[in-house]
Design a protein around this motif. Sequence first.
Motif, PDB file in Angstrom:
ATOM      1  N   TRP A 255       8.363   4.482  -3.387  1.00  0.00           N
ATOM      2  CA  TRP A 255       9.072   5.189  -2.254  1.00  0.00           C
ATOM      3  C   TRP A 255       9.805   6.312  -2.661  1.00  0.00           C
ATOM      4  CZ3 TRP A 255       7.304   2.363   1.226  1.00  0.00           C
ATOM      5  CH2 TRP A 255       6.927   0.792   1.105  1.00  0.00           C
TER       6      TRP A 255
ATOM      7  N   PRO B 146       4.221  10.574   2.249  1.00  0.00           N
ATOM      8  CA  PRO B 146       2.863  10.800   2.553  1.00  0.00           C
ATOM      9  C   PRO B 146       2.409  12.140   2.938  1.00  0.00           C
ATOM     10  CG  PRO B 146       3.627   8.668   3.236  1.00  0.00           C
ATOM     11  CD  PRO B 146       4.921   9.311   2.863  1.00  0.00           C
TER      12      PRO B 146
ATOM     13  N   TYR C 141       0.809  -1.117   0.196  1.00  0.00           N
ATOM     14  CA  TYR C 141      -0.048  -0.001  -0.040  1.00  0.00           C
ATOM     15  C   TYR C 141       0.739   1.141   0.014  1.00  0.00           C
ATOM     16  CZ  TYR C 141      -2.901   3.657   2.139  1.00  0.00           C
ATOM     17  OH  TYR C 141      -3.455   4.826   2.168  1.00  0.00           O
ATOM     18  N   PHE C 142       1.961   1.237   0.821  1.00  0.00           N
ATOM     19  CA  PHE C 142       2.831   2.741   0.857  1.00  0.00           C
ATOM     20  C   PHE C 142       3.744   2.376  -0.277  1.00  0.00           C
ATOM     21  CE2 PHE C 142       1.175   2.712   5.209  1.00  0.00           C
ATOM     22  CZ  PHE C 142       0.867   4.033   5.329  1.00  0.00           C
TER      23      PHE C 142
ATOM     24  N   ASP D 110       0.232   8.928   8.454  1.00  0.00           N
ATOM     25  CA  ASP D 110       0.725   7.930   7.179  1.00  0.00           C
ATOM     26  C   ASP D 110       1.826   7.990   7.364  1.00  0.00           C
ATOM     27  OD1 ASP D 110      -2.051   7.247   6.566  1.00  0.00           O
ATOM     28  OD2 ASP D 110      -2.210   8.604   4.767  1.00  0.00           O
ATOM     29  N   GLN D 111       2.721   9.187   7.504  1.00  0.00           N
ATOM     30  CA  GLN D 111       4.164   9.031   7.546  1.00  0.00           C
ATOM     31  C   GLN D 111       4.648   8.019   8.796  1.00  0.00           C
ATOM     32  OE1 GLN D 111       6.213  13.019   7.428  1.00  0.00           O
ATOM     33  NE2 GLN D 111       3.909  14.080   6.598  1.00  0.00           N
TER      34      GLN D 111
ATOM     35  N   THR E 117       3.441   6.012  -2.358  1.00  0.00           N
ATOM     36  CA  THR E 117       4.707   6.907  -2.238  1.00  0.00           C
ATOM     37  C   THR E 117       5.186   6.753  -3.826  1.00  0.00           C
ATOM     38  OG1 THR E 117       5.892   5.068  -1.424  1.00  0.00           O
ATOM     39  CG2 THR E 117       5.028   6.770   0.145  1.00  0.00           C
TER      40      THR E 117
ATOM     41  N   GLN F  45       4.002   4.646   7.420  1.00  0.00           N
ATOM     42  CA  GLN F  45       5.154   4.044   6.330  1.00  0.00           C
ATOM     43  C   GLN F  45       6.210   3.469   7.045  1.00  0.00           C
ATOM     44  OE1 GLN F  45       6.989   7.162   4.115  1.00  0.00           O
ATOM     45  NE2 GLN F  45       7.685   6.047   2.509  1.00  0.00           N
TER      46      GLN F  45
END
Length: 966
Positions: free
Chosen positions: A737, A741, A729-730, A746-747, A734, A750
């Motif tokens: 990567w 976020p 999802y992350f 969310d940060q 992102t 992650q």
Amino acid sequence: MGKGLFISKAVAVTCVVAAISAVATIIGLAVVYAKEKTKNEVTPPTTPSPTSPTSPTTPSPPKEPWQRYRLPDSLVPVSYEVKLWPWLEPNADGMYIFKGNSTVVFKCVKETDLIIIHSNKLNLTSFEGHQAALGCLNGATVPSLKKSWLEIPTQYLVVQLNSPLIAGSTYTLFTEFVGELADDLGGFYRSEYKEDGVIKVVATTQMQPTDARKAFPCFDEPAMKAVFYITLIHPHGTVALSNAMNYNPVNITLDGHNLIQTRFEPTEIMSTYLLAFVVCDFTFTTNTTNPHADVLIRIWARRKAIEEGQGNYALEKTGPILTFFENYYKSPYPLNKSDQIALPDFSAGAMENWGLITYRETALLYNPGVSSNGDKEWVATVISHELAHMWFGNLVTTRWWNDLWLNEGFATYVSYLGANYAEPTWNMKDLIVLNEIIGVMTVDALASSHPLSSKEEDILKPEDISALFDSITYSKGAAVLRMLSEFITEAVFSKGLQTYLEEFKYKNTVYTDLWRHLQMAVDEAGIKLQHSVETIMNRWILQMGFPVVTINTKTGRITQNHFLLDPDSVVDTPSVYNYEWFVPITWIKTGGVEQQYWLFNKEATNTNMTLGANDWLVANLDMKGFYRVNYDSENWDRLLTKLSSKHQDIPVINRAQIIDDAFNLARAKMVDTTLALRTTKFLNKEVEYMPWETASRNLNYFFLMFDRSEVYGPMQAYLKKQVTPLFNYFKELTVNWTKIPEKHTDQYNQVNAISKACSTGVEGCEELTTGWFREWMNNPAKNNISANLKYTVYCSAIAAGGVDEWDFAWSMYKNATIASEADKLMSALSCTKQPWLLNRYLEYCLDPKKIRKQDATSTIVSIARNSIGQPLAWDFVRAKWDHLFNDYGGASMSFGGLINGVTQRFSSEFEYKQLLQFKEDNAGQLGSAAPSLEQALERTEANMKWVAMNKDQVLQWFQSEASSPV
């Protein structure tokens, strides 16, 4: 100013004023200090800590006033005139020292022939055979001095007179002294740092709770408020700061040295523990367009840190947070300046000295390119915490340390309100649940916990006071005040604070004074409570622990019981309330609205809590109450079904709460362990931070108990299956990567995704982190790793690597110029799997040139979190305890945190016996670690029972779930 001038004239007439002594006094200091240290190493029989369940019989109280730890009530200070000259270079004996003199003006309120004033580790100059000179201000006869001495155990200078002081008269006491400007992080101490290859020295202070007496003789109790006139003598090229604004510095010559003398305006009347002074070559940043044009706001730090803009964020947020508290308290900021200074060496996170707040660098400085969102949040909340104290704690001060919880718990709670105002998109009012409440509930569920408020007579010695600076005081204090604010409403809570501050400004209080003002606000608002605020809240502060509320949704029956992680543990701390609370219960049913019910007894029935065939109920909405919730098995099943089908129907905080309650109820044998594990099954669909973080912390207990057993493999396989969707999802959110976020939480999540994925072997994760780290190793001048991910990447790469990775990280740590970056590297270095590197790192903890004293505890605990490092850290602590206790004692090491940290994994009879042996071997020198050692013993015993009872079914469950299809 007029009063200060009058004192100086009186001193000139009535006191013997000698020049500050030189070499002979310095030599004498070394001898006296060595003697004091030796005496203190052999601790006389003392009253046991009230938190210890195995306390021996209390000895009879001391007979002489100087043998008691509390000051007599015969003298009250009015003001101090203090002059100090810190030497920022070592003397001929290699010692850093400070010289000084002090005149205290005090009033005699009860006739006495004794002057007892605190003095610790100061070498006092002799005046005609005595260590002080007495004068008077109102024409009364000055008694002659019979004898004087230093009473080392109670840290007093005692002056015995030939005739008594007269009640109602005002006197002066002049002392002259030399002290060591040591690196022990307490009193007037030395901090060192390197800039451009040059070692620089800062003279700074940390007085709380009982170290003002190390800087000058004083009546060092919070109720002994006075006005302070401070003068600092310092080298050219340095600046002097104190609580008040300075007058223009002047050049002087003293003992052949060309120096600067800086005098300061008189302070407001305040407690000694809030006094601060700093001599340094720092610079500052200020904003002339701040919303407080009448308040000078300055952020001070190392010159390079200010030049790099590391103080800008603190400067940007200080004004708005001050505005928030002025409105919240309905009271203007009491001073004309707010200096905040970041120190290279500092024991706590920060200290609320009035007008000159001192911080660790990580708590004040922020660099957007290097610091993470967690670093930013820490800066905002710590600034908010300290500014909250400017009113609550400084303007109005609790009378004695037994009510420390009120001061620190309050500041902790409202720090989230201030930070929420400064950063409204962060949702700080929710994050208090994770940051403060969930963690402290685990501590308060031990039989060795302690009430928030103690009796004054139980908190006497400095080590008793220091032991109160714990998570119960800060986090539970915040939790119960948040609960109170919720059930009387925040507006009414704020109104009560306003009248409380107005009545008691510049004075001292006890907690019942606050209850009275909150009751006045409740009555004025027309809120009907069945019991008074005091009656309700005393049950939460005068007895330790908290309840578990059990709700039967078939009958509506509600019960409460004292929640203990180990239900077999013996609670021998008596309670007049029989461990029964007045509990504000909030709940929702399927698709319903919030309802509230007060549980005033052990049990009650509320038919509104009964459910239909397919309905569910969740109680303690947003965890506003400080209690756990258990349900009948049918409601548990319905909640688990709802989580699996449509988890968003349950509020996010309550999704976290269901996990946390279930795991802790399982540890307490109130529900089956497999039920707790089932609360994590929905996580493969969950992307919110709070449920994931709560699950991670609770599963961490399983890792602590089982990472050295056959359970570890299936447990890893299950968590890998759950975290893989979050990792993907992350990765998508992102854009592989490459982006950060947007949402604050969310940060954080992650970081959880990558950390858990790498530790469980999710495909591509380790390659990702080691690749980023290797790129940095190949080009040390360019670190492209995202600031939020740095610790996770460093730890993962160091764990996967060897000595090359470790040595590179160590080199980067030693060269780091940003404190938050140094902290991340310092923690990540403990992730290595190489025992010899971990042992080497432990030895570094005893060398302040490698690991600062302020960081020794956290580094040892970080190593102990590593399953390979834990036995090494425990062996190290036992082998080095004498050195740690005697050389790292006082403010430079949290002994409670150290013992707690290195014993988290203990779960065997062998480890329990080791703890008992450690307690026996060090019975005379545990200090503030004594309560934590009792908690470690209790926790170890509970862990032993839990592992024996749960290992087989836990292994079976993880094996089954790990192999089942997604």
